[in-house]
Design a protein around this motif. Sequence first.
Motif, PDB file in Angstrom:
ATOM      1  N   ASN A 168       0.837  -1.195   0.000  1.00  0.00           N
ATOM      2  CA  ASN A 168       0.000   0.000   0.000  1.00  0.00           C
ATOM      3  C   ASN A 168       0.878   1.254   0.000  1.00  0.00           C
ATOM      4  O   ASN A 168       1.394   1.665   1.031  1.00  0.00           O
ATOM      5  CB  ASN A 168      -0.914  -0.009   1.237  1.00  0.00           C
ATOM      6  CG  ASN A 168      -2.030   1.002   1.117  1.00  0.00           C
ATOM      7  OD1 ASN A 168      -1.837   2.100   0.605  1.00  0.00           O
ATOM      8  ND2 ASN A 168      -3.203   0.633   1.595  1.00  0.00           N
ATOM      9  N   PHE A 169       1.059   1.851  -1.186  1.00  0.00           N
ATOM     10  CA  PHE A 169       1.890   3.050  -1.291  1.00  0.00           C
ATOM     11  C   PHE A 169       1.349   4.181  -0.417  1.00  0.00           C
ATOM     12  O   PHE A 169       2.055   4.760   0.394  1.00  0.00           O
ATOM     13  CB  PHE A 169       1.944   3.523  -2.753  1.00  0.00           C
ATOM     14  CG  PHE A 169       3.090   2.964  -3.536  1.00  0.00           C
ATOM     15  CD1 PHE A 169       4.179   3.752  -3.861  1.00  0.00           C
ATOM     16  CD2 PHE A 169       3.093   1.642  -3.936  1.00  0.00           C
ATOM     17  CE1 PHE A 169       5.238   3.236  -4.573  1.00  0.00           C
ATOM     18  CE2 PHE A 169       4.147   1.118  -4.660  1.00  0.00           C
ATOM     19  CZ  PHE A 169       5.223   1.917  -4.985  1.00  0.00           C
ATOM     20  N   GLY A 170       0.083   4.499  -0.628  1.00  0.00           N
ATOM     21  CA  GLY A 170      -0.482   5.669   0.032  1.00  0.00           C
ATOM     22  C   GLY A 170      -0.570   5.550   1.530  1.00  0.00           C
ATOM     23  O   GLY A 170      -0.408   6.530   2.250  1.00  0.00           O
ATOM     24  N   LYS A 171      -0.808   4.331   2.028  1.00  0.00           N
ATOM     25  CA  LYS A 171      -1.054   4.163   3.459  1.00  0.00           C
ATOM     26  C   LYS A 171       0.207   3.905   4.267  1.00  0.00           C
ATOM     27  O   LYS A 171       0.290   4.291   5.436  1.00  0.00           O
ATOM     28  CB  LYS A 171      -2.041   3.009   3.663  1.00  0.00           C
ATOM     29  CG  LYS A 171      -2.563   2.881   5.078  1.00  0.00           C
ATOM     30  CD  LYS A 171      -3.608   1.783   5.164  1.00  0.00           C
ATOM     31  CE  LYS A 171      -4.155   1.664   6.589  1.00  0.00           C
ATOM     32  NZ  LYS A 171      -5.143   0.572   6.702  1.00  0.00           N
ATOM     33  N   HIS A 172       1.212   3.246   3.673  1.00  0.00           N
ATOM     34  CA  HIS A 172       2.330   2.765   4.468  1.00  0.00           C
ATOM     35  C   HIS A 172       3.706   3.269   4.029  1.00  0.00           C
ATOM     36  O   HIS A 172       4.591   3.424   4.867  1.00  0.00           O
ATOM     37  CB  HIS A 172       2.369   1.229   4.460  1.00  0.00           C
ATOM     38  CG  HIS A 172       1.221   0.600   5.155  1.00  0.00           C
ATOM     39  ND1 HIS A 172       0.748  -0.657   4.824  1.00  0.00           N
ATOM     40  CD2 HIS A 172       0.428   1.050   6.148  1.00  0.00           C
ATOM     41  CE1 HIS A 172      -0.280  -0.954   5.609  1.00  0.00           C
ATOM     42  NE2 HIS A 172      -0.492   0.067   6.417  1.00  0.00           N
ATOM     43  N   GLY A 175       4.904   9.209   4.027  1.00  0.00           N
ATOM     44  CA  GLY A 175       5.130   9.801   5.347  1.00  0.00           C
ATOM     45  C   GLY A 175       4.437   9.057   6.463  1.00  0.00           C
ATOM     46  O   GLY A 175       4.921   9.050   7.605  1.00  0.00           O
ATOM     47  N   SER A 176       3.315   8.397   6.164  1.00  0.00           N
ATOM     48  CA  SER A 176       2.575   7.697   7.214  1.00  0.00           C
ATOM     49  C   SER A 176       3.333   6.493   7.761  1.00  0.00           C
ATOM     50  O   SER A 176       2.997   5.981   8.831  1.00  0.00           O
ATOM     51  CB  SER A 176       1.210   7.246   6.687  1.00  0.00           C
ATOM     52  OG  SER A 176       1.374   6.431   5.546  1.00  0.00           O
ATOM     53  N   THR A 300       5.795  15.573   4.478  1.00  0.00           N
ATOM     54  CA  THR A 300       5.704  14.543   3.440  1.00  0.00           C
ATOM     55  C   THR A 300       4.253  14.194   3.131  1.00  0.00           C
ATOM     56  O   THR A 300       3.873  14.022   1.965  1.00  0.00           O
ATOM     57  CB  THR A 300       6.458  13.280   3.878  1.00  0.00           C
ATOM     58  OG1 THR A 300       7.824  13.609   4.159  1.00  0.00           O
ATOM     59  CG2 THR A 300       6.430  12.217   2.792  1.00  0.00           C
ATOM     60  N   GLU A 301       3.429  14.091   4.166  1.00  0.00           N
ATOM     61  CA  GLU A 301       2.010  13.802   3.968  1.00  0.00           C
ATOM     62  C   GLU A 301       1.336  14.903   3.148  1.00  0.00           C
ATOM     63  O   GLU A 301       0.527  14.613   2.251  1.00  0.00           O
ATOM     64  CB  GLU A 301       1.317  13.659   5.321  1.00  0.00           C
ATOM     65  CG  GLU A 301       1.737  12.430   6.113  1.00  0.00           C
ATOM     66  CD  GLU A 301       1.117  11.168   5.567  1.00  0.00           C
ATOM     67  OE1 GLU A 301      -0.047  10.871   5.880  1.00  0.00           O
ATOM     68  OE2 GLU A 301       1.809  10.478   4.783  1.00  0.00           O
ATOM     69  N   ASN A 302       1.660  16.167   3.440  1.00  0.00           N
ATOM     70  CA  ASN A 302       1.079  17.280   2.690  1.00  0.00           C
ATOM     71  C   ASN A 302       1.496  17.247   1.222  1.00  0.00           C
ATOM     72  O   ASN A 302       0.688  17.457   0.319  1.00  0.00           O
ATOM     73  CB  ASN A 302       1.502  18.611   3.308  1.00  0.00           C
ATOM     74  CG  ASN A 302       0.570  19.058   4.422  1.00  0.00           C
ATOM     75  OD1 ASN A 302      -0.228  18.273   4.915  1.00  0.00           O
ATOM     76  ND2 ASN A 302       0.677  20.298   4.833  1.00  0.00           N
ATOM     77  N   THR A 303       2.781  16.992   0.990  1.00  0.00           N
ATOM     78  CA  THR A 303       3.280  16.970  -0.387  1.00  0.00           C
ATOM     79  C   THR A 303       2.632  15.848  -1.188  1.00  0.00           C
ATOM     80  O   THR A 303       2.230  16.043  -2.341  1.00  0.00           O
ATOM     81  CB  THR A 303       4.810  16.799  -0.403  1.00  0.00           C
ATOM     82  OG1 THR A 303       5.409  17.844   0.368  1.00  0.00           O
ATOM     83  CG2 THR A 303       5.350  16.870  -1.815  1.00  0.00           C
TER      84      THR A 303
END
Length: 464
Positions: A168-172, A175-176, A300-303
């Motif tokens: 899971n790219f977006g979740k893990h 930045g998360s 990182t999460e914002n970007t």
Amino acid sequence: MNGLMNWMEKYILPTATKIGSQKHLVALRDAFIATMPATMAGAIATLLNAFLRDFPRDWGYDGFVEAMAPIIGINGLVWTGTLAIMAVIFSMTLGSNLAKAYDVDRLSGSVVSLAAFFMGLTDSAQAVLTLPKTLGKDAVAIITEAGGTVAVDKGVQTITTGAWGYFNFGKHMGGSGLFTAIIFGFIATILFAKLMQKNIIIKMPDSVPPAVSKAFAAIIPAAVALYTVGIINYTFTRVTGQRMIDWITETIQAPMINLSQGFGAVLLIVFMVHLLWFFGIHGTNVMSPILQTLYGTAMTENTNAFQTGQKIPYKWVAGSFEAFVWPGGAGVTLVLIISVLLLSKRADYLTVGKLSIGPGIFNINEPVMFGMPVVLNPLFMIPFILAPMATAAIAYAATFAGLVKPVVVNVIWVMPTIISGFLATGGDWRAIVLTLINLAVAFVIWAPFIIAANKMDPSLGEND
């Protein structure tokens, strides 16, 4: 004033110095710094796509967006290999720097830390499909044989299918996942390093090439470290039914980052950075573990959210400090230099000011910090701390009130002040206005102290 300075030198500075030189915190700080080639490349790609894709599309220039499609696609690939997998990259740099701190093989440390991080990732995908009509027995049998399940609840039939090998790219991996990379990077690499130091290794003859000898020496320590992480992950998942990376993100990372968004937290960070700087300790470096772990993760999460067109999750990030709080460097020293050039009558200050204005434009403030000097100068202690706290308060209020967009792009720290804020917010022109207001407020704070310095005898020195 002298009594306060003596008390701080006796009780505060020794603690700050120990924290600043603590090897684990130094390794954490250097690990974030080591990711800069990737983070800056990803930030440039994100910023370019803002001007080539997002803004033109908002303005109705779809033809321009189509013409720029190849460049936009390349920028997307750069982002995918940098900020989208920032936790993966960081796990490597953390392992390397921790291994360096323990004086063991850095490459092996990187491998161990990276492997420990991947162990905790979700490695499968699942899809649930609700059917408008009930399938026949033959269709159900085919789906079941393929590994799926078919269930019926209140007359509604659903198909559940899953597959292994999907991260899971977006979740893990962005930045998360940074907190998980930190926790398991520390556990695995420190255990690996301790075993290496105790010589619990496979020793090869001297005739074996060094690269082969190092690889064999790392086998036992690495295996023990990785099995330890594997046991932790397996046991936690079995007991709780939840992946540990998800638990860390929800229970530790999210609350801590949310806490960092508070006004008091921002002011405390600014105060500590400048208090340490005043005593000649690099406050930004000392506070870097906090700045990067919390605010860097939010950055990182914002970007990533900005790149993928999602809602921006955080209002205040690491780049907010660089863009708005300390233009010219810690203490808003660009304004100090301007104040000196406009208001000072002292030849020594004017000389330092003229020499410092060039570097100051690019946020390099060491010439004025140690040349004026600002460090350990009682006259400048108040404006040096007060000016950035004022700019932080104004920028915080403007950002949370929605008057200026949150920072979404990590701009290189030597970018000149006014341009920095504009680029960091993804091209929000109001960031320029905010920066000018902050510069003006900082000038009002610095100016009286520069005028007061005119009345002091240069031959005595500010600290006499």
